[in-house]
Enzyme design. Sequence first.
Site, PDB file in Angstrom:
ATOM      1  N   GLY A   1     -23.947  18.040 -33.137  1.00 29.66           N
ATOM      2  CA  GLY A   1     -24.886  18.896 -32.427  1.00 29.66           C
ATOM      3  C   GLY A   1     -24.271  19.489 -31.175  1.00 29.66           C
ATOM      4  O   GLY A   1     -23.602  20.499 -31.209  1.00 29.66           O
ATOM      5  N   CYS A   2     -24.455  18.817 -30.046  1.00 24.64           N
ATOM      6  CA  CYS A   2     -23.982  19.312 -28.755  1.00 24.64           C
ATOM      7  C   CYS A   2     -22.482  19.487 -28.760  1.00 24.64           C
ATOM      8  O   CYS A   2     -21.745  18.621 -29.208  1.00 24.64           O
ATOM      9  CB  CYS A   2     -24.395  18.336 -27.658  1.00 24.64           C
ATOM     10  N   GLY A   3     -22.018  20.593 -28.208  1.00 29.35           N
ATOM     11  CA  GLY A   3     -20.593  20.837 -28.159  1.00 29.35           C
ATOM     12  C   GLY A   3     -19.967  20.566 -26.818  1.00 29.35           C
ATOM     13  O   GLY A   3     -18.805  20.866 -26.606  1.00 29.35           O
ATOM     14  N   LEU A   4     -20.723  20.025 -25.863  1.00 33.85           N
ATOM     15  CA  LEU A   4     -20.203  19.830 -24.516  1.00 33.85           C
ATOM     16  C   LEU A   4     -19.922  18.373 -24.190  1.00 33.85           C
ATOM     17  O   LEU A   4     -19.604  18.053 -23.062  1.00 33.85           O
ATOM     18  CB  LEU A   4     -21.206  20.374 -23.485  1.00 33.85           C
TER      19      LEU A   4
END
Length: 247
Positions: free
Chosen positions: A80-83
């Site tokens: 999901g999150c790419g950070l």
Amino acid sequence: MPIALEYNGISHAVMLATPLDLEDFALGFSLSEGILQAPHELYAVDEVPSELGITLRLHVASGAFARLKERRRSMAGRTGCGLCGTESLSHVARDLPVLVDGAPLSREAISRAMSQFCALQTLQQATGAVHAAAWCSAEGEVMWLREDVGRHNALDKLVGALAAQDVDASAGFIAVTSRASFEMVQKTAAAGVPLLAAVSAPTSFAVATAQRARMTLVGFARQQDLVVYCDTGRLSLEGAQEKPDAC
């Protein structure tokens, strides 16, 4: 499965990814993250399987390795999150190219591309659990498509395939089977592609990032419907709803 990326013997990231098209993934991830400035800086990729996953050992040019060490990013990748693991806010929004107008695009071309996804997503047909990213001609023909359980990974695989084949990515657009996150916009802009079309909504940060790069951002692209969020000039709307901002 876990996919570890090592650059000249130094561990950099572990991503959860579908273990297909991994050379494309290695190249695309490296270009999207700004580790490589050009494909020729990647000399070779060795795939080393183990009981825990697969390690991709990338052999890169000394200049690329120096850039990697300057802004070391240690992260545990998620679908999901790419950070995850980004060290500071200054690492989030990188400098992006200002995209120039390419071939004129139409809503019919976007619709044509989206209608081809079902037949071309062989892994999705088998599992029902993966995303796809496709590069499409200005006429809406899907020319290159990559699949992965993670939408960011699918896009990285696509970027890598385009770079490896020396495709003029600015001559078409990218379509994805997901929402448009800021990082999806950032990766598309870094590849020099002037339009990103997603089947779901963009985030407000994605819209702001697209505006900064002068990218045309399209959401809710389904059949004949779509919403254009910014930079409508390169797209023939003919009744499409325009939204200057996102919720």
